[in-house]
Design an enzyme around this catalytic site. Structure first.
Site, PDB file in Angstrom:
ATOM      1  N   TYR A  37       0.725  -1.513   0.065  1.00  0.00           N
ATOM      2  CA  TYR A  37       0.181   0.118  -0.315  1.00  0.00           C
ATOM      3  C   TYR A  37       1.114   1.344   0.326  1.00  0.00           C
ATOM      4  O   TYR A  37       1.785   1.050   1.067  1.00  0.00           O
ATOM      5  CB  TYR A  37      -0.669  -0.429   1.143  1.00  0.00           C
ATOM      6  CG  TYR A  37      -1.978   1.440   1.417  1.00  0.00           C
ATOM      7  CD1 TYR A  37      -2.773   1.450   0.225  1.00  0.00           C
ATOM      8  CD2 TYR A  37      -1.839   1.866   2.965  1.00  0.00           C
ATOM      9  CE1 TYR A  37      -2.950   2.816   0.583  1.00  0.00           C
ATOM     10  CE2 TYR A  37      -2.658   2.524   3.130  1.00  0.00           C
ATOM     11  CZ  TYR A  37      -3.854   3.291   1.712  1.00  0.00           C
ATOM     12  OH  TYR A  37      -4.392   4.483   2.178  1.00  0.00           O
ATOM     13  N   CYS A  38       0.370   1.905  -0.599  1.00  0.00           N
ATOM     14  CA  CYS A  38       0.937   3.264  -0.641  1.00  0.00           C
ATOM     15  C   CYS A  38       2.857   3.383  -1.447  1.00  0.00           C
ATOM     16  O   CYS A  38       3.437   2.113  -1.804  1.00  0.00           O
ATOM     17  CB  CYS A  38       1.024   4.227  -0.232  1.00  0.00           C
ATOM     18  SG  CYS A  38       1.573   6.054   0.251  1.00  0.00           S
ATOM     19  N   LEU A  39       3.487   3.696  -0.225  1.00  0.00           N
ATOM     20  CA  LEU A  39       5.250   3.067  -0.218  1.00  0.00           C
ATOM     21  C   LEU A  39       5.493   1.838  -0.020  1.00  0.00           C
ATOM     22  O   LEU A  39       6.355   1.751  -0.696  1.00  0.00           O
ATOM     23  CB  LEU A  39       5.602   4.713   0.602  1.00  0.00           C
ATOM     24  CG  LEU A  39       7.456   4.958   0.759  1.00  0.00           C
ATOM     25  CD1 LEU A  39       7.521   4.702  -0.664  1.00  0.00           C
ATOM     26  CD2 LEU A  39       7.791   5.790   1.398  1.00  0.00           C
ATOM     27  N   LEU A  88      -1.458  -1.343  -3.979  1.00  0.00           N
ATOM     28  CA  LEU A  88      -2.628  -0.443  -3.451  1.00  0.00           C
ATOM     29  C   LEU A  88      -2.661   1.181  -3.394  1.00  0.00           C
ATOM     30  O   LEU A  88      -1.305   1.341  -2.601  1.00  0.00           O
ATOM     31  CB  LEU A  88      -3.304  -1.186  -2.314  1.00  0.00           C
ATOM     32  CG  LEU A  88      -3.001  -2.602  -2.920  1.00  0.00           C
ATOM     33  CD1 LEU A  88      -3.779  -2.919  -0.838  1.00  0.00           C
ATOM     34  CD2 LEU A  88      -4.380  -2.623  -3.102  1.00  0.00           C
TER      35      LEU A  88
END
Length: 583
Positions: free
Chosen positions: A311-313, A339
């Site tokens: 997710y994200c980074l 994501l």
């Protein structure tokens, strides 16, 4: 034993003699480089000064807008003419009925026309660099948003009506709200209501055990909830900018609980909240101690390949790990899910406004004192990007109307900020945002660059339509970088709400949806808008779609694997573990 490479950014360390002045400036400017802003505005102003034709265009535009407004102000009282300009779709400041009365409407139209004129003035000036134009336009938008008539008692008809109805009690309550927030800021306190959402008590409740720990992560294995489970486990790598439990909020909003309930064995990385002693941790440490150690621990608990999601980074780092593993012929991963995670930072949206050499150097100066960037300083940049919703709407709602915004699990999580080690944050900004090394095949892992084209595993990628952190068109670019079949879903909502999207929540009532399409490797449309126009539209949450895809990538059902918990003081270490509780 792995040896630490030489610090690649040693030349960027601030000089000791410069630090006192630069630290004072950094605190005063809340982490935004005055030099970067000044250079952008100077670039625009100087080029505008030597463009008399542009002066004439802007003067003509100002005259037309003045005449438009004068006509509307004279005749709009009786509904005799249409409004001069409509707000942008996302601008809800003037939507309430009080603003439709003739006087307030004329005031709102004057502001919107001025906003439109400044947008014309800040763009299209010949000779101004694109980055400086974007920064200067952003700064002017902030000033205009600050001066909006909705922000002042005397010019906001909603506030005037409430003040008359309550005898000014709303303003008294607003002053109390302001004082409460000011004290919290000055004393490094927490927002009101956060204490009602403690991990392990009100949030992060899915049963599990901590099964692995090193100096950077705890690895949680969630207990099975079905008699049989899918053969391949799922490892989730969240971003370390915030804490992991956004994916395990309340039971109703928990992605982890949903997956476990569908028969998946889920492992979750919980990042340690770093301190001054961790200032030398870099991206290489986050890759090895975070993702790669977690993959090894999952394979030790569940021999065989695994699915991995980031997710994200955390998704960006997972893509780096996947490329490095595939380069070496490692078959640990069976599929990869991203994501709201960028792999190409060429167009990072408005967050990229804060990324240039001046700004990064300024942040390095800010981090030099303690060896980390405080999460609240990072949150300040996100608030600026979405200031209408996160700053000015709060001013009106809580300080002028005197209301109190109820604390929710998601808002409490958002206030639970983490710190970022100085070296890691500097490398992350320079290598990914500033130089785009990952997308361009220069990102080093163990001394050798990795290329995303080595990833040939099935991928599921989720982006969100109103994402200010990872713009969906930037997330979409992964389809031209990898050699993998990709199922791409575009969810309604923003960076957080578009991901925390349970089937039994707003999605069940038709309030959310997603676009979805599957393409073979290299077959996705090059233009994201072409994909958007052609993709199938679905109502509801994307969670079931992803779960079905994961099940389709699995090789059957088996008995649940054992859960071998770490022990602390003679007791098994239960989820959510200890790292998530660190202040």
């Amino acid at each position: 034993m792995r040896t630490r490479p030489a610090h690649p950014d040693a030349a960027h360390r601030p000089a000791a003699l410069d630090l006192p002045l630069k630290l004072a400036l950094a605190r005063l400017a809340h982490g935004v480089s005055p030099a970067a802003v000044s250079l952008a505005l100077a670039d625009w102003w100087i080029h505008l000064l030597v463009s008399p034709s542009r002066h004439a265009e802007l003067a003509s535009s100002a005259m037309r807008k003045s005449l438009q407004w004068s006509h509307y102000a004279q005749h709009g009282w009786h509904g005799e003419c249409p409004r001069c300009v409509e707000p942008l779709p996302q601008d809800r400041r003037f939507a309430p009925p009080e603003w439709q009365a003739p006087g307030p409407s004329a005031l709102a139209q004057a502001f919107l026309l001025q906003q439109q004129w400044w947008d014309e003035a800040m763009t299209g000036v010949r000779g101004v660099s694109q980055h400086h134009e974007e920064v200067a336009a952003f700064v002017v938008r902030q000033w205009l948003d600050m001066a909006s008539p909705s922000n002042f008692v005397a010019t906001n008809p909603q506030v005037l009506r409430e003040t008359a109805a309550t005898g000014g009690l709303n303003l008294a309550n607003g002053l109390a709200n302001w004082w409460r927030d000011a004290v919290a800021v000055l004393t490094d306190g927490t927002a009101r209501g956060v204490e009602d959402f403690v991990p392990g008590k009100q949030v992060a409740l899915t049963p599990g055990k901590v099964v692995f720990r090193n100096r950077l992560i705890e690895l949680i294995q969630y207990l099975p909830q079905t008699p049989k489970v899918h053969a391949e486990p799922l490892l989730i790598v969240p971003s370390w900018i915030m804490k992991y439990y956004i994916l395990d909020l309340t039971p109703e909003d928990s992605l982890v609980r949903y997956l476990v309930g569908q028969g998946h064995t889920v492992f979750m990385v919980s990042w340690r909240n770093p301190g001054t002693e961790d200032r030398a941790l870099g991206m290489d440490d986050y890759l090895h101690l975070g993702v790669l150690d977690a993959i090894a621990a999952v394979r030790s608990a569940c021999p065989g390949p695994l699915h991995a999601a980031g997710y994200c980074l955390g998704g960006t780092l997972l893509s780096i790990a996947a490329a490095a593993l595939r380069r070496s012929g490692d078959s640990s991963l069976k599929s990869v899910t991203l994501l709201a995670a960028e792999t190409d930072f060429e167009q990072p949206g408005e967050l990229g406004l804060f990324i240039d050499e001046s700004q990064i150097s300024f942040l390095e100066d800010l981090m030099a004192e303690h060896g980390y960037l405080d999460g609240r300083q990072m949150a300040g940049a996100f608030q600026l990007i979405n200031s209408k919703d996160l700053v000015w709407s709060k001013l009106v709602h809580e300080y002028l109307m005197g209301a109190q915004t109820p604390m929710t699990a998601l808002r409490a999580w958002n206030a639970d900020a983490t710190r970022l080690p100085a070296r890691m944050h500097s490398e992350y900004l320079r290598r990914l945002y500033l130089h785009n090394d990952l997308a361009e095949g220069r990102y080093p892992v163990d001394g050798e660059p990795v290329t995303l084209a080595d990833i040939d595993l099935p991928m599921f990628v989720v982006a969100t339509e109103r994402d200010h952190v990872s713009p969906w068109k930037s997330v979409y670019e992964v389809q031209r970088l990898v050699r993998a079949p990709i199922a791409f879903a575009l969810s309604t909502g923003g960076h957080n709400v578009g991901i925390v999207n349970p089937p039994d929540g707003a999605a069940a009532h038709g309030q959310t949806g997603y676009r979805f399409a599957v393409h073979a490797a290299g077959k996705a449309p090059a233009d994201p808008q072409a994909w958007f126009d052609a993709a199938d539209v679905h109502a509801g949450s994307w969670w079931p779609c992803w779960e079905q895809w994961l099940a389709g990538q699995s090789s059957g059902r088996v008995a649940p694997p054992p859960v071998r918990a770490l022990r602390s003081q003679g007791h098994e270490l239960d989820a959510p573990g200890t790292y998530v509780l660190q202040d």
